[in-house]
Design a protein around this motif. Structure first.
Motif, short mmCIF file in Angstrom:
data_model
loop_
_atom_site.label_atom_id
_atom_site.label_comp_id
_atom_site.label_asym_id
_atom_site.label_seq_id
_atom_site.Cartn_x
_atom_site.Cartn_y
_atom_site.Cartn_z
N THR A 13 0.85 -1.19 0.00
CA THR A 13 0.00 0.00 0.00
C THR A 13 0.88 1.24 0.00
O THR A 13 1.90 1.29 0.69
N CYS A 14 0.47 2.23 -0.80
CA CYS A 14 1.27 3.44 -0.99
C CYS A 14 0.47 4.71 -0.69
O CYS A 14 0.62 5.73 -1.37
N GLY A 15 -0.40 4.65 0.31
CA GLY A 15 -1.17 5.83 0.70
C GLY A 15 -2.01 6.36 -0.45
O GLY A 15 -2.73 5.62 -1.12
N THR A 16 -1.87 7.66 -0.71
CA THR A 16 -2.65 8.29 -1.78
C THR A 16 -2.18 7.86 -3.17
O THR A 16 -2.86 8.13 -4.16
N ASN A 17 -1.03 7.18 -3.25
CA ASN A 17 -0.49 6.75 -4.55
C ASN A 17 -0.95 5.35 -4.96
O ASN A 17 -0.38 4.75 -5.86
N GLY A 18 -1.97 4.84 -4.29
CA GLY A 18 -2.55 3.56 -4.71
C GLY A 18 -1.94 2.38 -4.00
O GLY A 18 -1.18 2.51 -3.03
N SER A 19 -2.26 1.18 -4.48
CA SER A 19 -1.77 -0.05 -3.87
C SER A 19 -1.58 -1.12 -4.94
O SER A 19 -2.17 -1.04 -6.03
N TYR A 20 -0.77 -2.10 -4.60
CA TYR A 20 -0.41 -3.18 -5.53
C TYR A 20 -0.59 -4.52 -4.84
O TYR A 20 -0.40 -4.64 -3.62
N VAL A 21 -0.92 -5.54 -5.62
CA VAL A 21 -0.78 -6.92 -5.16
C VAL A 21 0.10 -7.64 -6.18
O VAL A 21 -0.21 -7.64 -7.38
N LYS A 34 0.08 -9.09 -11.39
CA LYS A 34 0.34 -7.78 -10.79
C LYS A 34 -0.95 -6.98 -10.88
O LYS A 34 -1.49 -6.78 -11.96
N SER A 35 -1.45 -6.56 -9.73
CA SER A 35 -2.68 -5.79 -9.67
C SER A 35 -2.38 -4.42 -9.09
O SER A 35 -1.69 -4.31 -8.07
N TYR A 36 -2.88 -3.37 -9.75
CA TYR A 36 -2.75 -2.01 -9.21
C TYR A 36 -4.14 -1.39 -9.08
O TYR A 36 -4.98 -1.55 -9.97
N GLN A 37 -4.37 -0.70 -7.97
CA GLN A 37 -5.61 0.04 -7.77
C GLN A 37 -5.27 1.45 -7.28
O GLN A 37 -4.49 1.59 -6.33
#
Length: 293
Positions: free
Chosen positions: A212-220, A226-229
């Motif tokens: 998790t990257c705060g306001t910069n989204g998150s990855y799995v 590879k998932s980005y939201q």
């Protein structure tokens, strides 16, 4: 669904500017997992004091199952200060009840039937609770999904604790600041974020790594996935417990057989909603809960 899901570690009171609220990452995780219909337990320890009584009262009111042995230490508290954007900083009191969680027969029995357990590094700062956490993990069935929500706080961690936990888990959940700390600690600071994540994923043979990257989204990240939201823009009340709601909803979705990208999207939406509510354990809207069948 009715899977046994456990949040194992600290149970404590967040002393916020507007009053005290029950918290602790494992309890938050278990509460949100329970909302998705799982047989969820918060496992920790409390003191023989008024705050311990209040802890059990609140869990009862939220219909959250728990195993909370009483020990001869005070119930845990954390002084929480919020900045202008609602982002918390923590002063975590030491030598408290959750530092001394005993491995009781009741806890052992839950471990034997556990389908998913989430644990962190904070509750491992003291040997008694650390031993209980690893005995619990060792007692779980082979198929049990073990989530290490690393949760680095103050100086309450070590390289050895992190390595042992990475070896014991299937899924690592970490934020971007913690990833930098791990990079320094483990001697690979030069790699970019994605390469660091894939390196950890491969080195410890993980099923998934959630970043998790705060306001910069998150990855799995997972083998072949590879998932980005992006992070939704919402009116933030406070961010306390938002990450735990992400983990609780993500675990519930994965255990229900939801694909990683769908589970990730749901987790992001749940944590964004929790940011709009006061405290760590708000009731989730039906339209979110109905996404997991």
């Amino acid at each position: 669904m009715n899977k046994v899901i456990v949040g194992l570690g600290e149970a404590l009171w967040d002393c916020l500017p507007d009053g005290s609220k029950l918290g602790g990452a494992p309890a938050n995780f278990a509460y949100h997992a329970s909302q998705f219909g799982n047989d969820a337990y918060a496992i920790s320890a409390i003191g023989n004091d008024a705050l311990g009584d209040q802890t059990l009262k609140e869990f009862d009111e939220k219909h959250l199952k728990y195993v909370m042995p009483r020990v001869d230490y005070p119930t845990g508290t954390v002084q929480v200060e919020l900045d202008e954007e609602g982002v918390p900083t923590y002063d975590i009191k030491q030598n408290v009840a959750w530092d001394n969680i005993p491995f009781t027969p009741e806890i052992e029995n839950i471990a034997k039937h556990c389908g998913c357990v989430c644990f962190g590094s904070l509750a491992q700062r003291n040997k008694i609770s650390r031993d209980t956490i690893h005995r619990f993990i060792d007692t779980t069935p082979m198929a049990c999904l073990k989530i290490f929500d690393i949760n680095l706080r103050q100086n309450f961690y070590s390289k050895e604790i992190i390595q042992d936990s990475l070896k014991a888990c299937d899924i690592l959940k970490i934020n971007d600041e913690e990833l930098v700390t791990i990079g320094r600690l483990f001697g690979y600071p030069g790699l970019d974020i994605e390469n660091k994540c894939y390196l950890i994923l491969g080195k410890y043979n993980l099923k998934m790594l959630v970043l998790t990257c705060g306001t910069n989204g998150s990855y799995v990240f997972a083998p072949g996935v590879k998932s980005y939201q992006p992070t939704p823009k919402v009116e933030v009340d406070d961010t306390v417990g938002a990450g735990d709601s992400f983990t609780g909803s993500f675990a519930s979705a994965i255990l229900a057989g939801m694909p990683i990208k769908e589970a990730h999207k749901l987790a992001v939406e749940v944590s964004a909603y929790v940011c709009t509510q006061p405290g760590a354990m708000p009731k989730l809207p039906e339209q979110l809960l109905n996404r997991v069948k």
